[in-house]
Design a protein around this motif. Structure first.
Motif, PDB file in Angstrom:
ATOM      1  N   ALA B  54      -7.673   0.998  -6.850  1.00 21.39           N
ATOM      2  CA  ALA B  54      -6.973   2.213  -7.311  1.00 21.39           C
ATOM      3  C   ALA B  54      -6.376   2.726  -6.059  1.00 21.39           C
ATOM      4  O   ALA B  54      -5.323   3.432  -6.016  1.00 21.39           O
ATOM      5  N   TRP B  55      -6.754   2.667  -4.952  1.00 19.79           N
ATOM      6  CA  TRP B  55      -6.530   3.405  -3.752  1.00 19.79           C
ATOM      7  C   TRP B  55      -5.113   2.684  -3.259  1.00 19.79           C
ATOM      8  O   TRP B  55      -4.387   3.343  -3.100  1.00 19.79           O
ATOM      9  N   LEU B  56      -5.244   1.226  -3.483  1.00 17.87           N
ATOM     10  CA  LEU B  56      -3.826   0.434  -3.238  1.00 17.87           C
ATOM     11  C   LEU B  56      -2.869   0.811  -4.065  1.00 17.87           C
ATOM     12  O   LEU B  56      -1.512   1.251  -3.832  1.00 17.87           O
ATOM     13  N   LEU B  57      -3.458   1.098  -5.507  1.00 21.91           N
ATOM     14  CA  LEU B  57      -2.351   1.359  -6.413  1.00 21.91           C
ATOM     15  C   LEU B  57      -1.735   2.561  -6.259  1.00 21.91           C
ATOM     16  O   LEU B  57      -0.379   2.908  -6.722  1.00 21.91           O
ATOM     17  N   ALA B  58      -2.528   3.585  -5.733  1.00 18.26           N
ATOM     18  CA  ALA B  58      -1.944   4.946  -5.646  1.00 18.26           C
ATOM     19  C   ALA B  58      -0.897   4.934  -4.414  1.00 18.26           C
ATOM     20  O   ALA B  58      -0.157   5.633  -4.349  1.00 18.26           O
ATOM     21  N   ILE B  59      -1.145   4.141  -3.600  1.00 17.43           N
ATOM     22  CA  ILE B  59      -0.395   3.953  -2.277  1.00 17.43           C
ATOM     23  C   ILE B  59       1.074   3.377  -2.930  1.00 17.43           C
ATOM     24  O   ILE B  59       2.192   3.709  -2.640  1.00 17.43           O
ATOM     25  N   ALA B  60       0.781   2.391  -3.784  1.00 17.76           N
ATOM     26  CA  ALA B  60       1.879   1.718  -4.289  1.00 17.76           C
ATOM     27  C   ALA B  60       2.918   2.531  -5.252  1.00 17.76           C
ATOM     28  O   ALA B  60       4.066   2.731  -5.115  1.00 17.76           O
ATOM     29  N   HIS B  61       2.038   3.615  -5.936  1.00 19.01           N
ATOM     30  CA  HIS B  61       2.803   4.473  -6.819  1.00 19.01           C
ATOM     31  C   HIS B  61       3.589   5.407  -5.881  1.00 19.01           C
ATOM     32  O   HIS B  61       4.915   5.598  -6.413  1.00 19.01           O
ATOM     33  N   ASN B  62       3.146   5.885  -4.797  1.00 17.03           N
ATOM     34  CA  ASN B  62       3.979   6.876  -3.956  1.00 17.03           C
ATOM     35  C   ASN B  62       5.117   6.189  -3.420  1.00 17.03           C
ATOM     36  O   ASN B  62       6.274   6.831  -3.303  1.00 17.03           O
ATOM     37  N   LYS B  63       4.967   4.589  -3.004  1.00 12.27           N
ATOM     38  CA  LYS B  63       6.003   4.240  -2.207  1.00 12.27           C
ATOM     39  C   LYS B  63       7.194   4.029  -3.404  1.00 12.27           C
ATOM     40  O   LYS B  63       8.338   4.153  -2.911  1.00 12.27           O
ATOM     41  N   LEU B  64       6.731   3.774  -4.715  1.00  9.39           N
ATOM     42  CA  LEU B  64       7.679   3.573  -5.865  1.00  9.39           C
ATOM     43  C   LEU B  64       8.260   5.052  -6.014  1.00  9.39           C
ATOM     44  O   LEU B  64       9.684   5.131  -6.320  1.00  9.39           O
ATOM     45  N   VAL B  65       7.705   5.848  -6.097  1.00  9.61           N
ATOM     46  CA  VAL B  65       8.316   7.316  -6.225  1.00  9.61           C
ATOM     47  C   VAL B  65       9.383   7.531  -4.991  1.00  9.61           C
ATOM     48  O   VAL B  65      10.242   7.887  -5.260  1.00  9.61           O
ATOM     49  N   ASP B  66       8.894   7.227  -3.884  1.00 13.30           N
ATOM     50  CA  ASP B  66       9.729   7.377  -2.748  1.00 13.30           C
ATOM     51  C   ASP B  66      10.980   6.579  -2.970  1.00 13.30           C
ATOM     52  O   ASP B  66      12.284   6.937  -2.497  1.00 13.30           O
ATOM     53  N   PHE B  67      10.684   5.328  -3.478  1.00  9.14           N
ATOM     54  CA  PHE B  67      11.831   4.299  -3.724  1.00  9.14           C
ATOM     55  C   PHE B  67      12.955   4.986  -4.568  1.00  9.14           C
ATOM     56  O   PHE B  67      14.261   4.880  -4.351  1.00  9.14           O
ATOM     57  N   LEU B  68      12.421   5.404  -5.723  1.00 10.39           N
ATOM     58  CA  LEU B  68      13.259   5.781  -6.891  1.00 10.39           C
ATOM     59  C   LEU B  68      14.157   6.991  -6.419  1.00 10.39           C
ATOM     60  O   LEU B  68      15.351   7.158  -6.794  1.00 10.39           O
ATOM     61  N   ARG B  69      13.394   7.832  -5.503  1.00 13.36           N
ATOM     62  CA  ARG B  69      14.084   9.100  -5.023  1.00 13.36           C
ATOM     63  C   ARG B  69      15.180   8.505  -4.281  1.00 13.36           C
ATOM     64  O   ARG B  69      16.396   9.181  -4.339  1.00 13.36           O
ATOM     65  N   ARG B  70      14.723   7.601  -3.526  1.00 11.75           N
ATOM     66  CA  ARG B  70      16.067   7.167  -2.553  1.00 11.75           C
ATOM     67  C   ARG B  70      17.193   6.497  -3.165  1.00 11.75           C
ATOM     68  O   ARG B  70      18.474   6.932  -3.044  1.00 11.75           O
ATOM     69  N   SER B  71      16.688   5.726  -4.152  1.00 19.80           N
ATOM     70  CA  SER B  71      17.772   4.763  -5.056  1.00 19.80           C
ATOM     71  C   SER B  71      18.776   5.952  -5.724  1.00 19.80           C
ATOM     72  O   SER B  71      19.890   5.824  -5.957  1.00 19.80           O
ATOM     73  N   ARG B  72      17.976   6.934  -6.346  1.00 19.30           N
ATOM     74  CA  ARG B  72      18.833   8.239  -6.957  1.00 19.30           C
ATOM     75  C   ARG B  72      19.696   8.715  -5.994  1.00 19.30           C
ATOM     76  O   ARG B  72      20.892   8.782  -6.469  1.00 19.30           O
ATOM     77  N   ASN B  73      19.209   9.012  -4.937  1.00 15.56           N
ATOM     78  CA  ASN B  73      20.156   9.710  -3.863  1.00 15.56           C
ATOM     79  C   ASN B  73      21.347   8.873  -3.458  1.00 15.56           C
ATOM     80  O   ASN B  73      22.516   9.054  -3.105  1.00 15.56           O
ATOM     81  N   GLN B  74      20.966   7.392  -3.119  1.00 14.87           N
ATOM     82  CA  GLN B  74      22.090   6.582  -2.478  1.00 14.87           C
ATOM     83  C   GLN B  74      22.481   5.638  -3.700  1.00 14.87           C
ATOM     84  O   GLN B  74      23.349   4.773  -3.358  1.00 14.87           O
TER      85      GLN B  74
END
Lengths: 111, 156
Positions: B54-74
């Motif tokens: 669960a700890w790793l998936l929480a990190i992965a989820h945050n990375k995913l949210v960051d990625f989606l935010r970046r990809s929307r911007n770029q």
């Protein structure tokens, strides 16, 4: 017990997350309560039907990513060791020069 | 737990989650790398953690949210086709996929977590940043719909 609680309990039995007491109750309900048995069947069916969604990382990618991570770990270690060695061996008067060099390398990385 | 064991035990789980969410193998691999790099740097936190998964998936989820935010911007494109080779085209699997697609987020992710990874509502709450009660009520709703579809035989 509500039908939602039955479903939760059945899910817990399927995935092995129940406490000893809950497990005992669930096993009792399997033989006594048709509604719980139905919920258990549904939970097992969902588990089976959704299992194909689980994807394994390709082995070569797994190795490549691991090498990339451990490579960057080594880089961090080497940097830390080198810094310690330089700190203890370099004459104090050369420190300002080293700091200028560090800053320019850092600035280069940021670009 | 040492880092190598953490990686060997959970790389597939993290990749599976990211691939499910993104439907893009290449980006999922990149985010697996980002996730485990962050995990390495925060490895000391793992001592107080009940579920490393669960700890790793929480990190992965945050990375995913960051990625989606970046990809929307770029305006970065995703490549959903890159997972097609990995997924089976068996009809029952396609129907189940279609059924899942009818669920909104975060119900779809909750169903994935419950039935594919066997995560509890509490763990899913930690991963998605939601209260456990919210995850439970969303799980009830999603479960009701899945039962209904199964009973109607639409998932044959």
């Amino acid at each position: 017990m509500s039908s939602e609680e039955y479903k939760e309990l059945a899910w817990g039995l399927v995935y092995g997350t129940l406490s000893a007491e809950e497990r005992e109750l669930a096993l009792h309900l399997v033989s006594q309560d048709p509604e719980f048995l139905e919920a258990l069947k549904m939970e097992l069916e969902l588990k089976q039907r959704l299992a194909h969604l689980k994807r394994a990382m390709p082995e070569e990618a797994k190795e490549r990513v691991y090498a990339a991570i451990t490579g960057s770990r080594s880089q961090v270690l080497v940097t830390a060791v080198l810094k310690t060695v330089l700190e203890t061996t370099l004459p104090r008067m050369l420190w300002p020069v080293l700091q200028i060099l560090e800053r320019s390398v850092f600035a280069g990385e940021q670009q | 737990m040492d880092f190598e064991r953490l990686y060997r035990d959970h790389a597939d789980t993290v990749f599976g989650y990211l691939a499910f969410k993104l439907q893009d193998r290449q980006i999922a691999e990149d985010l697996v790398q980002e996730t485990f790099l962050a995990a390495y740097h925060g490895l000391e936190q793992l001592e107080g953690v009940q579920s490393p998964k669960a700890w790793l998936l929480a990190i992965a989820h945050n990375k995913l949210v960051d990625f989606l935010r970046r990809s929307r911007n770029q305006d970065l494109p995703l490549h959903p086709e890159s997972l097609e080779a990995a997924s089976s085209s068996a009809p029952s699997k396609l129907h189940m996929q279609e059924i899942l697609e009818q669920l909104a987020e975060p119900e779809r992710t909750i169903v994935y977590g419950l039935y594919v990874e066997g995560l509890t509502c509490r763990e899913l709450g930690e991963i998605l940043g939601l209260p456990e009660g919210t995850v439970k009520s969303k799980a009830h709703y999603a479960r009701r719909r899945l039962y209904q579809w199964l009973q109607e035989g639409s998932a044959v």
